[in-house]
Each structure stands twice: as C-alpha cells, then as structure tokens.
Write a protein that holds these residues in place. Sequence first.
Motif, PDB file in Angstrom:
ATOM      1  N   VAL A  99      -0.053 -19.505 -23.884  1.00  0.00           N
ATOM      2  CA  VAL A  99       0.184 -20.481 -22.819  1.00  0.00           C
ATOM      3  C   VAL A  99       0.755 -19.770 -21.586  1.00  0.00           C
ATOM      4  O   VAL A  99       0.297 -19.977 -20.462  1.00  0.00           O
ATOM      5  CB  VAL A  99       1.136 -21.596 -23.307  1.00  0.00           C
ATOM      6  CG1 VAL A  99       1.632 -22.441 -22.150  1.00  0.00           C
ATOM      7  CG2 VAL A  99       0.441 -22.465 -24.344  1.00  0.00           C
ATOM      8  N   ASP A 100       1.727 -18.886 -21.823  1.00  0.00           N
ATOM      9  CA  ASP A 100       2.304 -18.126 -20.704  1.00  0.00           C
ATOM     10  C   ASP A 100       1.239 -17.320 -19.978  1.00  0.00           C
ATOM     11  O   ASP A 100       1.177 -17.312 -18.750  1.00  0.00           O
ATOM     12  CB  ASP A 100       3.403 -17.178 -21.213  1.00  0.00           C
ATOM     13  CG  ASP A 100       4.672 -17.934 -21.571  1.00  0.00           C
ATOM     14  OD1 ASP A 100       4.811 -19.081 -21.122  1.00  0.00           O
ATOM     15  OD2 ASP A 100       5.514 -17.371 -22.306  1.00  0.00           O
ATOM     16  N   ARG A 101       0.406 -16.612 -20.760  1.00  0.00           N
ATOM     17  CA  ARG A 101      -0.642 -15.787 -20.160  1.00  0.00           C
ATOM     18  C   ARG A 101      -1.602 -16.629 -19.339  1.00  0.00           C
ATOM     19  O   ARG A 101      -1.970 -16.277 -18.223  1.00  0.00           O
ATOM     20  CB  ARG A 101      -1.425 -15.064 -21.273  1.00  0.00           C
ATOM     21  CG  ARG A 101      -0.966 -13.657 -21.531  1.00  0.00           C
ATOM     22  CD  ARG A 101      -2.041 -12.850 -22.260  1.00  0.00           C
ATOM     23  NE  ARG A 101      -2.611 -13.530 -23.420  1.00  0.00           N
ATOM     24  CZ  ARG A 101      -2.031 -13.573 -24.626  1.00  0.00           C
ATOM     25  NH1 ARG A 101      -0.873 -12.997 -24.821  1.00  0.00           N
ATOM     26  NH2 ARG A 101      -2.617 -14.200 -25.621  1.00  0.00           N
ATOM     27  N   VAL A 123       4.442 -25.122 -32.981  1.00  0.00           N
ATOM     28  CA  VAL A 123       3.936 -24.175 -31.995  1.00  0.00           C
ATOM     29  C   VAL A 123       4.423 -22.776 -32.376  1.00  0.00           C
ATOM     30  O   VAL A 123       5.611 -22.566 -32.614  1.00  0.00           O
ATOM     31  CB  VAL A 123       4.457 -24.536 -30.593  1.00  0.00           C
ATOM     32  CG1 VAL A 123       3.942 -23.548 -29.574  1.00  0.00           C
ATOM     33  CG2 VAL A 123       4.036 -25.942 -30.220  1.00  0.00           C
ATOM     34  N   GLN A 157      -0.749 -26.372 -23.104  1.00  0.00           N
ATOM     35  CA  GLN A 157      -0.473 -26.269 -24.544  1.00  0.00           C
ATOM     36  C   GLN A 157      -1.571 -26.918 -25.386  1.00  0.00           C
ATOM     37  O   GLN A 157      -1.836 -26.475 -26.508  1.00  0.00           O
ATOM     38  CB  GLN A 157       0.867 -26.922 -24.871  1.00  0.00           C
ATOM     39  CG  GLN A 157       2.004 -25.916 -24.877  1.00  0.00           C
ATOM     40  CD  GLN A 157       3.343 -26.587 -25.035  1.00  0.00           C
ATOM     41  OE1 GLN A 157       3.434 -27.798 -25.194  1.00  0.00           O
ATOM     42  NE2 GLN A 157       4.386 -25.802 -24.979  1.00  0.00           N
ATOM     43  N   ARG A 195       2.785 -19.750 -27.726  1.00  0.00           N
ATOM     44  CA  ARG A 195       3.615 -19.681 -26.522  1.00  0.00           C
ATOM     45  C   ARG A 195       3.152 -18.557 -25.607  1.00  0.00           C
ATOM     46  O   ARG A 195       3.036 -18.726 -24.397  1.00  0.00           O
ATOM     47  CB  ARG A 195       5.073 -19.452 -26.893  1.00  0.00           C
ATOM     48  CG  ARG A 195       5.711 -20.724 -27.348  1.00  0.00           C
ATOM     49  CD  ARG A 195       7.208 -20.565 -27.529  1.00  0.00           C
ATOM     50  NE  ARG A 195       7.619 -21.566 -28.485  1.00  0.00           N
ATOM     51  CZ  ARG A 195       7.839 -21.333 -29.770  1.00  0.00           C
ATOM     52  NH1 ARG A 195       7.754 -20.102 -30.242  1.00  0.00           N
ATOM     53  NH2 ARG A 195       8.159 -22.306 -30.576  1.00  0.00           N
ATOM     54  N   ALA A 196       2.871 -17.410 -26.220  1.00  0.00           N
ATOM     55  CA  ALA A 196       2.428 -16.270 -25.422  1.00  0.00           C
ATOM     56  C   ALA A 196       1.106 -16.589 -24.731  1.00  0.00           C
ATOM     57  O   ALA A 196       0.912 -16.269 -23.549  1.00  0.00           O
ATOM     58  CB  ALA A 196       2.284 -15.039 -26.315  1.00  0.00           C
TER      59      ALA A 196
END
Lengths: 379, 295
Positions: free
Chosen positions: B157-159, B149, B136, B154-155
């Motif tokens: 970080v997920d990727r 955030v 993050q 978030r997307a």
Amino acid sequence: MATESRELSGREIGWLNRSLLLTCVAGLAVTVLAGLVQVRFGTYEMTLPQVVGAVFDPLVWFRPNVLATFVLGDGLASALGIDTAFDLPTETLIVWNVRLPRVLVGALVGLNLALSGAVFQAVTRNELASPFILGVSSGAGLAVLLTLVVFANFAALLPVTAALGGTLAFLVVYAIAWQGGTSPVRLVLAGVIVGTVLNSMQTALFFFASDLGTVQAAIAWTTGSLTGVDWEQVRTVLPPTLLVLPGALLGARYLNVLLLGESTASALGMRVERARFLLSAVAILAAAASVAVAGIVGFVGLIVPHMVRTVVGSDYRRLMVGCVFVGPALLVATDLGARLTFQFATGAPLQLPVGIVTGLVGGPYFLYLMRRRNELGDL
Amino acid sequence: MTGPRATETEVPDDDHRGTAPDATMAQSTTDGTAGASDLVGDGLAVGYPATDEPVVECERVVIPAGEVTALVGPNGSGKSTLLKSLAGQLEPWDGAVTLDGESVYGMADKERARRIGLLSQEREEPGSLTVESLVQHGRYPYRGFLDAVSDADRAAVDRAIELAGVEDLRDRRLDGLSGGQKQLAWVAMALAQETDVLLLDEPTTFLDLHHQLHVLETVRARNAEGVTVGIVLHDIAQAARYADNLIAVKDGQLYDWGPPADVVTEGLLADVFGVDATVREGLDGPEIVPRRPLD
C-alpha cells in the motif's frame, strides 16, 4: 518507510475510532435506560432503585442454574439436568419473568433489523433498501400468518417458514427489478409492488381465520408488536441472531469491497454473485428472525444504518458495529413510547404496537432523505 | 520512453487487416523483459448476454510481456470489451485467453486477481472512503477469510501510494478530491494489487492535461519495473507518443497492430477514425495533425 508503516498500523486499529465509540456508548446508554424505564412500569409498582436491584440481582446473575432456567425455559433446563427450583424475591421474579423478556426481544429485533438493513443497502447499493422496503418483511410476514392461520401444527417452525417467505419475496423483487442490472429506484419500486401484493394476501387471510381472537392477534402481529412477548420469543430469536451477528461482522470486509462496484470487486478476485447471495442470506435470516417474534416492524432497517452512517461514515466495519448498538436503542426506546405514551396521556392501559411508532418516526425520516438528496437512493 | 520497445516487429502490410499478424506478434513476445508476462487472446469471440452477435472477434491478440500496449479505436469499436475479456472479466463465447500459456479463465478468482489487474471505468465510490482505505482494497486478493492486514500488505500500500504520488492525499476522503486526484487514487489501488499485468480502461479520459500525464507517468513507472501494461486510450495522438505498441480496433475487429511508427498512418486515421489528417515524423514518434472529419 518504517515510521510510515507504524503509523499505518496505528491507524488500522483506528477504525475503532472516537465517533464509533461514542455511537456505541450512546446506543448502549439509551438501550439500558429505556429498558430500565420499560421494566419499571406495570401493574406491580416499583421504584427505579428497586428495578435496578431486580435487574442486576446477584441472586440471578451469580447462579448459572437460575440464569439458564430463564433463558432456556423450565422444560429444556430440567431436561439438561439443571436445577430449576429456586426462590427469588417478588420484584426479581416479576422483572425477570414478565418484563425483561420484552426488552431483550426488542433489543434483539432492533439489532437484527439494523444489520439486515445495512447488509441490504450494500448488496443492492441502495440507501433506501431495507427488509421492509424490499418486501422481505412482507414475505416473511405472509409466511408466518399462513403458518399461524392455516398450518397451525407447524408453529414451532416459525423462524424457518419466515425465512423461506422472506427469501421468496426477495427473489421475486430482484427478478422484477432486474434488467441486465438493477437501479436503486427500480428495486424500491419492485419492493413496494411485491410488498403491496403480499400485504393484500395477508389481509385476505383474515377472512379464513376461524375466530376473532386469531384475527386480532394477526392484526397486532402484522403491525409489529412486542406486547406479550416472553422468554419463548427470546429463545426463538436468539439462535438466528448468533448466526447473523458473526455473519454480518465478518461480512463487513466483503461489503466494503462490494461498495466499490461490481466490476472492481470482480477484478479484485471476489466472486460477486456468491458474495451477494451469502450476504443476502444473512440479511434475510436477520429479517426473518425478527419478523418471527415481533411481526413486521417497519423502517428500523432503513433508519438505523443511515443514522450510523452519517456519524461513522460508510466503512462497513464501523457501520456494522454501530448498528449492533444503535438498532437495539431505537427499538427499545420506540417500544417504550408505544407502551407508555397512551398510558400517561389518558391513564388507560392502552398499548400501541411498536411498528406503528417506528412507522410514525420512519415515514418523516424517509421524506427527509428524499428531499435532501438529488440522486435518490445512491449510497 | 523508458520501456523496452519491440524493435524487431515488422510492418504489417495491408493483407493483415482484420486479422492480427501472427508471425510478427510471436516474434515480439520473445524480446519482452524476463519474468514479465505475455497476455494472449486466441480465436476470440466476445459478446454480452444481451447481444446476438459477438461484439469483438479476433484471431489473435497479444499484449507483449514487459511492454506498454495501447488499444485505440473510435467509440463503440469494442476496445473496452476486448480489454475486459483479456482481463478475465468477460468470458469469451469462443477462444481462449492465456497468461504465459496458462488459461486465464481456468484460474481461481483470487489467483487471477494477483496476476492481472484491471482498472475498469464502471465503478462506485463511497464518498467517505479515504484514499488509503481505497488503496488497501487492492490487497483483497492476498487476504484470506480471517486474515488481518500483513506487513506485506502495508508495504504494498505504501509503495503504491508513493508510486502514484498521492502521499499528500492519503487521509483525504474521496468526495473531497478532484476527478484527477480520484483517478490517481484508483490507479494506486490497482498498483497495490501487485499484478504481473496491469490493464486500464481509459484512465485519462475526462482528466485535465496535468493529471493525464501524471497517470501515464505512473503507469510507465510501473512498467519500468517489468509489469506488462495494456491500456485503452481515447486519444490516438497520446497513444502514439506513449505506447510501445498500438492495437487499432475497428468494428470489433483488429485493424492493425505494431509500434506506433508503423501503425499510425494517414490511411489508418481515415479508415478507423474517419478523419482526414496529416501524420508527420515527430521527436517522440508520429505526430498527428487532424484536418476534418470524413463522411
């Protein structure tokens, strides 16, 4: 992916987690309990229910003019057109006039010292950093003593002169420790050197004090004492605290990034020097505010962040919130010990300065830190 | 090798040693992936406050758009210094660094951090930090003073976590991870920064072979999305197999530049690395068999 995102947002609120919540509740409970016990004892005897009744007296809490008169003081309150004439029961008057300010000042001093230590520890990336160890307290202390002994006319500017003294001391410490970067141990050594010199200068000032009363006050003051504090000290420490609190809480995110190291922080687009400077300013203001009202209370800024860190981890968003609750708890509790230990043991109304008690608690804790770690001082 | 390669690049002859071959470099920049970014250093003299002489001096250095370029050289040759300077983290004493023609040192700090990512070797790890929190932090340049955030954060970080293959480590603390796992977490943080250019300083050093390849694969996958990559690699054999271009650095000067097949020669290994070695044609470019150190 969608469910993952939802989990993520759930976890994000989760930085306010269980261990932090427990820490806050425990801190608050200790502060309130120690505060109530503190308020109970004195020359005018009260029972605990009486104390609770007086502290939470609706005659104070539900009348804004009464509350404002206590907090702002007679002069300022009447200048603002607030009605300062009111009747209160004797218990309530004693508690609110004489005993509560000490608890309040203690709590605010503890809060400021804890936040100051926490910020310094991240800015210098040094677990051993605190305003006391980095010489900031001593610098602020010398400035305050100078003001009291030599420039008595400027006594109203105490927090300002304390902040100036603290800033100067910190800059000197940093300059001594700097060698194309600094290490935790070098910073601590530089802090000890500067602190020792400043303490000598403080002692030297005693010889220039005109009367014995000033010397005695000065000594009590350099050991860190809450004896005889009043609403005036609340008014001195409250405004800087209102700047420090949001500064430290909003700074948490930047401190977290600083913890990744200077190179990483800079690569992430942070202006590292500026961030360090601003955050240090917050920490110095916090230390100076507490020094201005309570003198040099050592080790609180070192111990509290460390205790909180062991419970909630090194995420500064949590750490700062934890410090806001545990700092007051430690200081109010040790002040209780400082005031009542001898009174109970010997029956004589003898009070210790709170700084002596925090020193007695803090020294061994420092030792424990030293023995437990191989890498002294690294966060 | 999935990335686009600089096929038109000429073999720089010996005259070019010490100075970069301008013509060949200019040529290779034209065949980069559309939308990707060239990172160029011109007339660089890079040094530190404590040094009297610049540590690195070079006429022109290019990290071509959409390609993987490895900086190789012996210890202390200045490759990390050069990378830092290209990343906008060490302002050169002289010369300019530009990204698609825009001065890197003229950009605002956060803007630069949105376009150029640098995974440095000098870093600190708060042990109680989780992998996810670390990743993050890669979103720092996208967040304003009071911003929360966002969904985009978030997307990203997920990727990044998915690309680096650290999903299963997501909630683990850094102090419980192996060196290789930590490195992948840091790579994920740099990926979450979503930059046009990704620069990495020795990301495979001290890792076991499995994690070395994992890191390189992750970086290559990011490159396939059009990101320009500059990477300092300790191991020239690995660099030769992995990169589209090599930049060989010796004593703070560019020694040679080009695709591995052209740059990796027995002469280079002797001159730059001080090693007597045999170079032969392998399946994935030149293969190096080191024999003995030269005096």
